[in-house]
Design a protein around this motif. Structure first.
Motif, mmCIF file in Angstrom:
data_model
loop_
_atom_site.group_PDB
_atom_site.id
_atom_site.type_symbol
_atom_site.label_atom_id
_atom_site.label_comp_id
_atom_site.label_asym_id
_atom_site.label_seq_id
_atom_site.Cartn_x
_atom_site.Cartn_y
_atom_site.Cartn_z
ATOM 1 N N LEU A 175 -11.941 -3.272 0.249
ATOM 2 C CA LEU A 175 -11.845 -4.700 0.586
ATOM 3 C C LEU A 175 -11.443 -5.522 -0.638
ATOM 4 N N SER A 176 -12.039 -5.208 -1.802
ATOM 5 C CA SER A 176 -11.699 -5.957 -3.016
ATOM 6 C C SER A 176 -10.230 -5.751 -3.354
ATOM 7 N N SER A 177 -9.765 -4.490 -3.217
ATOM 8 C CA SER A 177 -8.353 -4.220 -3.524
ATOM 9 C C SER A 177 -7.451 -5.021 -2.589
ATOM 10 N N ILE A 178 -7.773 -4.964 -1.279
ATOM 11 C CA ILE A 178 -6.952 -5.677 -0.292
ATOM 12 C C ILE A 178 -6.945 -7.168 -0.613
ATOM 13 N N LEU A 209 -4.881 -7.925 -3.830
ATOM 14 C CA LEU A 209 -3.440 -7.770 -3.596
ATOM 15 C C LEU A 209 -2.913 -8.897 -2.710
ATOM 16 N N SER A 210 -3.653 -9.232 -1.656
ATOM 17 C CA SER A 210 -3.156 -10.267 -0.750
ATOM 18 C C SER A 210 -3.157 -11.649 -1.426
ATOM 19 N N GLU A 211 -4.126 -11.868 -2.350
ATOM 20 C CA GLU A 211 -4.123 -13.147 -3.093
ATOM 21 C C GLU A 211 -2.855 -13.279 -3.914
ATOM 22 N N ARG A 247 5.228 -1.735 -3.164
ATOM 23 C CA ARG A 247 4.038 -0.978 -3.565
ATOM 24 C C ARG A 247 2.749 -1.670 -3.147
ATOM 25 N N TYR A 248 2.757 -3.008 -3.288
ATOM 26 C CA TYR A 248 1.559 -3.758 -2.902
ATOM 27 C C TYR A 248 1.263 -3.609 -1.414
ATOM 28 N N HIS A 249 2.352 -3.732 -0.628
ATOM 29 C CA HIS A 249 2.162 -3.587 0.822
ATOM 30 C C HIS A 249 1.647 -2.196 1.166
ATOM 31 N N GLU A 250 2.245 -1.221 0.429
ATOM 32 C CA GLU A 250 1.840 0.163 0.688
ATOM 33 C C GLU A 250 0.353 0.356 0.346
ATOM 34 N N MET A 251 -0.079 -0.246 -0.794
ATOM 35 C CA MET A 251 -1.474 -0.120 -1.219
ATOM 36 C C MET A 251 -2.425 -0.777 -0.222
ATOM 37 N N ILE A 252 -1.984 -1.997 0.258
ATOM 38 C CA ILE A 252 -2.829 -2.675 1.251
ATOM 39 C C ILE A 252 -2.978 -1.793 2.493
ATOM 40 N N GLY A 253 -1.859 -1.192 2.919
ATOM 41 C CA GLY A 253 -1.892 -0.316 4.096
ATOM 42 C C GLY A 253 -2.826 0.870 3.868
ATOM 43 N N GLN A 254 -2.690 1.470 2.635
ATOM 44 C CA GLN A 254 -3.529 2.639 2.304
ATOM 45 C C GLN A 254 -5.015 2.306 2.364
ATOM 46 N N GLU A 255 -5.359 1.177 1.728
ATOM 47 C CA GLU A 255 -6.770 0.774 1.684
ATOM 48 C C GLU A 255 -7.286 0.458 3.093
ATOM 49 N N ALA A 256 -6.426 -0.194 3.902
ATOM 50 C CA ALA A 256 -6.835 -0.528 5.270
ATOM 51 C C ALA A 256 -7.068 0.758 6.069
ATOM 52 N N ARG A 257 -6.169 1.751 5.846
ATOM 53 C CA ARG A 257 -6.337 3.029 6.568
ATOM 54 C C ARG A 257 -7.643 3.721 6.130
#
Ligand code: ADP
Length: 504
Positions: A286-289, A292-294, A309-319
């Motif tokens: 959640l902190s990462s998401i 990154l979204s901020e 990369r940011y979008h990919e990371m958000i997707g990874q963390e959400a998964r």
């Protein structure tokens, strides 16, 4: 210590246990002991009473027998009779008359051989002085008309109301009394015998279980157990069984309370750890998401590569979050007993390969897949999602508990029958990681369990992964085993029954 610390929290259990088991059991034991003691005292008293009664009856019989003149009385068995006439004693059947005034000083009978023949001489020398003494004592009221002389081994009797008497040998006297005692003790758990004691010792202090015969200070009736009634009574048996039962119940109860208490302590500690671990597991993605979204919101990132990369990371963390939620939901279903697997026939290698590929991003290029029976098909009946998630779980653990970039191998194939039963397929996940200490191996499949090293190294995890895997494998009719060496690595192996293809 932890068990002791938990005692206040388990006060209800222990209180209930004390109330329901210990209290009644202790009261019961105390009552039983008291009851039994009273009964033993009562029985001993009744026994002594019966023995006193027997002594009274035997004494009365003896007096009847020696003072009567009936044909079957003691007199008929006498050694000789005598008559008191004026100042003399007449031994009519021996034609002997002796003056009472003569020979007052009797010789002590130091040794009076049993075989001494009864002659006029022995009557005059041995018996007459005792008869004189007896009559003297009688006149002085020191005997009741019968007196036993120990060394003479004879009883001198004066018939009541008559100037007549006789001398009776000890043998018929003892025989008579013993026979009466045998009759009186019939049906009792004791027997009795007449004992004629030494005037200087026994008469003063009768032996235990002996009663002095009234009017005959040298005679004792001695009682002894025959063992007929000595076996423990039903009550004594019941008492022994009750005490054994009591000890058993108390011991079992104590073990139960101890187990409940320690289990409670363990579970409450595990639950607390679990909640902390789940919160932690949620917080980091959640902190990462959020971070990154901020950045994205602030439109500070313009580099398209970075944006991707940011979008990919958000997707990874959400998964990751999604996977965790799925795992928790599955766990909740299993706990409630609601988890059902829909099994369908499918290829094991396909599932294992998909699981491997899904995990590739965790350690790109380091997770290898090897199908040892690539040529043949290994059909199993499986719930695809559940089984794939289980294999993924094992791969995630292998990655989590091994150094970065160390290889992880996923293998599947047919069991060759040397080390495991034929008719099974296997899936193995092997790593070269920290390993599992032997003391923890038996616990890793328990819910909420986390290894000490796993916690110390601060590896993410909530301690339900392997419990889930085991449940899934059991639900597929298979089994899971682990082979591990601390510092060298671990290999988890799933065995699943093969569904043979029908022959064409
Ligand atoms: P989690 O990984 O979330 O702690 P698991 O149920 O998956 O929970 O695993 C339970 C414990 O088993 C882990 O905490 C760890 O101590 C141990 N374990 C599992 N897999 C491995 C592995 N591949 N290598 C070393 N230890 C492992």
């Amino acid at each position: 210590m932890k068990v002791l610390a938990a005692l206040p929290r388990n006060r209800t259990v222990i209180g209930l246990f004390a109330l329901m088991v210990l209290l009644p059991a202790s009261v019961f034991a105390v009552l039983m002991v008291r009851d039994l003691r009273n009964e033993q005292i009562r029985a001993a008293y009744q026994r002594a009473e019966r023995q006193r009664q027997i002594v009274r009856l035997a004494t009365a019989d003896l007096a009847n027998w020696i003072f009567a003149t009936r044909a079957e009385s003691a007199m008929s068995k006498s050694l000789f009779r005598f008559r008191i006439a004026g100042g003399t004693i007449v031994f009519a059947d021996r034609q002997l008359t002796l003056s009472l005034a003569a020979g007052q000083q009797r010789e002590p009978l130091a040794s009076f051989p049993e075989s001494t023949p009864l002659t006029t001489g022995s009557i005059a020398a041995d018996y007459f002085p005792r008869i004189q003494a007896f009559l003297r004592d009688f006149d002085a009221g020191r005997n009741t008309g019968a007196q036993f002389f120990v060394r003479l081994r004879a009883l001198v009797v004066r018939l009541p109301g008559r100037d007549e008497g006789y001398v009776l040998d000890a043998m018929p006297l003892i025989e008579y009394v013993n026979q009466r005692l045998e009759e009186l003790c019939a049906g009792e758990d004791f027997a009795a015998t007449l004992s004629i004691g030494n005037p200087r010792s026994n008469a003063a202090a009768p032996a235990a279980g002996a009663f002095v015969v009234d009017g005959f200070p040298l005679f004792q009736i001695v009682f002894h157990d025959t063992g007929a009634g000595a076996s423990p009574t039903v009550r004594q048996h019941a008492f022994a069984y009750s005490i054994t039962l009591l000890v058993l119940v108390t011991t079992l109860g104590t073990i139960l309370v101890y187990r409940v208490t320690s289990q409670e302590v363990r579970l409450s500690r595990l639950r607390t750890d679990f909640v902390a671990a789940v919160s932690h597991e949620f917080r980091s993605p959640l902190s990462s998401i959020l971070a990154l979204s901020e950045r994205l919101e602030a439109a500070r990132v313009h580099d398209p590569e970075k944006l991707r990369r940011y979008h990919e990371m958000i997707g990874q963390e959400a998964r990751r979050l999604g996977a965790l939620v799925t795992r928790l939901l599955n766990f909740a279903q299993i706990e409630e007993g609601k988890k059902v697997y829909s099994l369908e026939r499918m290829e094991l290698s396909g599932i294992a390969l998909d699981a491997t590929q899904a995990c590739q991003p965790l350690r790109p290029g380091c997770i290898q897949f090897c199908d040892e029976d690539a040529a043949a098909s290994l059909s199993i009946r499986a719930d695809r999602t559940a089984l794939q998630h289980s294999i993924q779980n094992l791969i995630e653990n292998a990655v989590k508990y091994s150094p970065p970039e160390s290889p992880v191998t996923v293998r599947c194939g047919r069991v060759n029958g040397d080390t495991a039963p034929r008719g099974y397929a296997f899936v193995e996940v092997q790593d070269r990681g920290i390993g599992i200490p032997p003391s923890e191996v038996a616990q890793i499949f328990n819910k909420f369990f986390r290894g000490q090293q796993a916690s110390e190294l601060n590896r993410q995890g909530v301690g339900i992964g392997l419990a889930l895997v085991k449940h899934v494998v059991d639900g597929h009719g298979g089994s899971i085993s682990v082979d591990s060496e601390v510092g060298r690595g671990t290999r988890f192996r799933l065995l699943l029954p093969i569904v043979e293809m029908p022959h064409a």
